[in-house]
Design a protein around this motif. Structure first.
Motif, PDB file in Angstrom:
ATOM      1  N   ASP A 104       0.689  -1.107   0.089  1.00 58.49           N
ATOM      2  CA  ASP A 104       0.083  -0.146   0.040  1.00 58.49           C
ATOM      3  C   ASP A 104       0.705   1.250  -0.050  1.00 58.49           C
ATOM      4  O   ASP A 104       0.320   2.395  -0.508  1.00 58.49           O
ATOM      5  N   VAL A 105       1.975   1.268   0.687  1.00 53.19           N
ATOM      6  CA  VAL A 105       3.006   2.424   0.636  1.00 53.19           C
ATOM      7  C   VAL A 105       3.911   2.441  -0.408  1.00 53.19           C
ATOM      8  O   VAL A 105       3.999   3.420  -0.920  1.00 53.19           O
ATOM      9  N   LEU A 106       4.341   1.400  -0.537  1.00 54.70           N
ATOM     10  CA  LEU A 106       5.828   1.434  -1.502  1.00 54.70           C
ATOM     11  C   LEU A 106       5.263   0.846  -2.804  1.00 54.70           C
ATOM     12  O   LEU A 106       6.025   0.814  -3.943  1.00 54.70           O
ATOM     13  N   LYS A 107       3.971   0.534  -3.192  1.00 58.30           N
ATOM     14  CA  LYS A 107       3.456  -0.049  -4.160  1.00 58.30           C
ATOM     15  C   LYS A 107       4.294  -0.834  -4.956  1.00 58.30           C
ATOM     16  O   LYS A 107       4.478  -0.983  -6.166  1.00 58.30           O
ATOM     17  N   SER A 108       4.796  -2.020  -4.131  1.00 59.74           N
ATOM     18  CA  SER A 108       5.681  -2.991  -4.625  1.00 59.74           C
ATOM     19  C   SER A 108       4.955  -4.411  -4.838  1.00 59.74           C
ATOM     20  O   SER A 108       3.843  -4.859  -4.362  1.00 59.74           O
ATOM     21  N   ASN A 109       5.825  -5.047  -5.729  1.00 65.83           N
ATOM     22  CA  ASN A 109       5.163  -6.720  -5.899  1.00 65.83           C
ATOM     23  C   ASN A 109       6.084  -7.361  -4.874  1.00 65.83           C
ATOM     24  O   ASN A 109       5.972  -8.591  -4.950  1.00 65.83           O
ATOM     25  N   VAL A 110       7.025  -6.935  -4.211  1.00 66.32           N
ATOM     26  CA  VAL A 110       7.529  -7.569  -3.123  1.00 66.32           C
ATOM     27  C   VAL A 110       6.738  -8.106  -2.117  1.00 66.32           C
ATOM     28  O   VAL A 110       5.816  -7.224  -1.751  1.00 66.32           O
TER      29      VAL A 110
ATOM     30  N   SER B 289      -0.726 -14.380  -6.053  1.00 66.98           N
ATOM     31  CA  SER B 289      -0.643 -14.156  -4.593  1.00 66.98           C
ATOM     32  C   SER B 289      -0.288 -12.828  -4.193  1.00 66.98           C
ATOM     33  O   SER B 289      -0.678 -12.469  -2.842  1.00 66.98           O
ATOM     34  N   ARG B 290       0.179 -11.913  -5.341  1.00 64.45           N
ATOM     35  CA  ARG B 290       0.398 -10.457  -4.887  1.00 64.45           C
ATOM     36  C   ARG B 290      -0.624  -9.594  -4.793  1.00 64.45           C
ATOM     37  O   ARG B 290      -0.804  -8.576  -4.467  1.00 64.45           O
TER      38      ARG B 290
END
Length: 591
Positions: free
Chosen positions: A538-544, A576-577
């Motif tokens: 939500d904050v870093l907009k990452s797919n990690v 899953s992401r």
């Protein structure tokens, strides 16, 4: 006679805030008070207030003052109780209140020394203050622990608290610690209860937590022409300016502008103007966070510190305490709407590890743990991947040798971030590295928490909280190089981290005490994983993603490694992401 006449109450962190208010209310009800904390001056002020109350209510009570006692400090706490024991003082109620904000930042940027310090004060401080108190406690005594509503979970739901990963991990474990101690203290006739009061009016929230959280939101993407690292430099000087007078604010902004100028260059006046806007934006966001939180409460009111003190006083009542032994009170004052984060199983997915390097970080406790690691590593290699095993030097020698004989392996010190980083970088030379699987091992079954030495306790906290945090944070920096200082690099990045364990105890006759003991550490990992993942998505907009698997089931059956392998198949997929579910109890079958 006053309600707590002739009773002795010990309150940690009693120099200010909630701790001082709790001490005052007990004194007004006739109790003698033991106050302690790190800073001498606030404690001396509190003692004066308590002495005045004692004189007014004519209780003939006493105040003991122990300055310079950090609850996380083994020697300081032990010596305090030894002093009380020598003087023949018995404690009727211990109130575990001491706490700190800890680092308020995204987990990839969280200094590990500050992470460990926050866990040390909140969790280890509660443990050590409680178990050492047994030296001076008799049947009928109570241990009351003040925790937070952010770590109480409903079915399939876990409350994340973004930018507060060490805080949530420690508080989640602390709630479960209160429950576990209630099982183990029954034979001593001592009660253990925790209370999660919800948001409370306090300087810490208004002057520290909310402003720092607002500042972190702005650091993540930069502000105007400032990079994230430049915003971080400025925030160190300007966050504390909220609520200050005009001159103090102006001087503080000028100081912050000078600090930014040294790394950025440019025009000092222009930078000062930008920082003025930054400070205004921090205040705007902080106020919004406070307002949004109030809308989650039925009456839209934060509790006063006196109301929290009244709750503690009520829980210390003999009859109430017996009824509520082992409970977390209140269960849920705040309606905190969140997506589901906990599931029992994962979709069945075909394995896809071709040309992938999967690092297994293994901190095995027993052969069952090493067998699991070998099963999962073989699963990866059977399906086209390359398994590289990093084995903790704490793992028993025979288990190290078993794993090393089958896979490319290295025995390393997981507690050293530099060493973990070096070996992860080496693994990247083997092939494409985008997945790390961390196996915590089990909580030893032959122990009682209240009988643990400080070293044994510290080893458990390291094994299940601090060391996983060290390895996971290092993996994040490996997957997103430079992301610690420039979080914009996380946007769109893709990688998978999976933490496995510890297991629920298995067998036909597993006691409630055995389950509760393990839940202390599972209770740390759930909110930790949820908080870190909310930051990533939500904050870093990452797919990690950093998933958590908690093996074992409530009916005591052994965990099925095939279900964990299926979960691993799922975690490396794009599907899953897109899901909010990050914690999986793969052996549970309940709907």
């Amino acid at each position: 006679m006053l309600k707590f006449q002739n009773k002795v109450i010990l309150v940690t962190g009693s120099g200010t805030g909630i701790g001082q208010t709790v001490a005052k209310l007990f004194a007004e009800n006739g109790a003698s008070i033991i106050i302690l904390g790190r800073r001498k001056e606030p404690l001396e002020d509190t003692k004066k207030i308590l002495d005045e109350i004692i004189n007014r209510v004519k209780s003939n009570a006493k105040v003991w003052l122990f300055p310079g006692v950090d609850v996380s400090d083994e020697l300081g706490v032990s010596q305090m109780y030894d002093s009380l024991q020598k003087d023949g003082v018995f404690v009727d109620v211990v109130v575990n209140n001491a706490g700190v904000s800890g680092p308020v930042t995204c987990f990839p940027n969280s200094p590990l020394d500050e992470f460990k310090s926050a866990v040390g004060i909140h969790l280890t401080g509660t443990f050590w203050t409680s178990v050492q108190a047994l030296k001076v406690m008799r049947p009928g005594a109570k241990i009351i622990t003040i925790s937070t509503f952010f770590t109480e979970e409903k079915p399939y739901e876990q409350r994340p608290y973004r930018f507060r990963s060490p805080y949530t991990a420690a508080q989640g474990a602390k709630n479960r610690l209160a429950e576990s101690m209630s099982w183990e203290l029954v034979e001593k006739g001592i009660v253990s209860i925790a209370t999660n009061p919800g948001p409370v009016h306090s300087d810490r929230i208004y002057k520290t937590v909310y402003p720092k959280a607002a500042a972190e939101f702005l650091r993540v993407s930069g502000f105007e022409d400032l990079s994230p690292s430049e915003v971080e430099i400025a925030n160190k000087d300007i966050v504390g300016l909220l609520g200050e007078d005009e001159k103090t604010t102006k001087d503080g902004i000028a100081k912050a502008a000078d600090a930014v100028l040294k790394v950025k260059g440019g025009d000092a006046q222009k930078i000062a103007q930008t920082l003025t806007k930054l400070l205004a934006k921090i205040q705007e966001i902080a106020e919004k966070v406070q307002k949004n939180t109030s809308f989650m409460i039925a009456d839209r009111q934060f509790l006063s510190q006196t109301q929290v003190a009244q709750t503690v006083l009520t829980l210390a009542d003999d009859d109430i305490a017996k009824i509520l032994n082992g409970k977390i009170i209140p269960g849920d004052r705040v309606f905190y709407p969140v997506k589901p984060h906990i599931a029992t199983n994962t979709p069945t997915t075909q394995p896809s590890f071709a040309a992938e390097v999967v690092v297994f970080a293994i901190d095995a406790t027993d052969k069952q743990d090493s067998d699991r690691a070998e099963f999962l590593a073989q699963h990866v290699e059977k399906n086209g991947g390359k398994a590289v095993c990093f084995i903790s030097k704490e793992t028993p020698k025979e288990l190290q040798e078993s794993i090393s004989s089958k896979f490319h392996s290295h025995v390393i010190n997981f507690k050293s971030q530099e060493e973990v980083q070096r070996w992860l970088n080496t693994a990247k030379t083997v092939g494409k590295l985008s997945t790390l699987v961390y196996l915590t091992g089990k909580v030893p079954s032959d122990l009682k928490i209240i009988n643990l030495s400080r070293k044994d306790w510290d080893d458990l906290v390291d094994k299940f909280i601090n060391t996983p945090a060290t390895v996971i944070q290092t993996a994040l920096e490996t997957f997103v190089p430079g992301g610690k200082k420039d979080p914009r690099l996380y946007k769109g990045a893709k990688a998978t981290i999976v933490t496995i364990g510890p297991d629920v105890p298995s067998g036909p006759k597993v006691s409630g005490a055995d389950r509760a003991r393990v839940e202390v550490f599972r209770g740390a990992l759930r909110p930790f994983a949820t908080t870190v993942n909310q930051e990533l998505s939500d904050v870093l907009k990452s797919n990690v993603r950093a998933f958590l698997v908690l093996p074992g089931s409530i009916d005591g059956k052994d965990s099925d490694n095939a279900k964990i392998a299926n979960a691993l198949n799922y975690f490396v997929t794009d599907g899953s992401r897109r899901s909010s579910e990050v914690t999986f109890c793969v052996d549970e079958t309940r709907d």
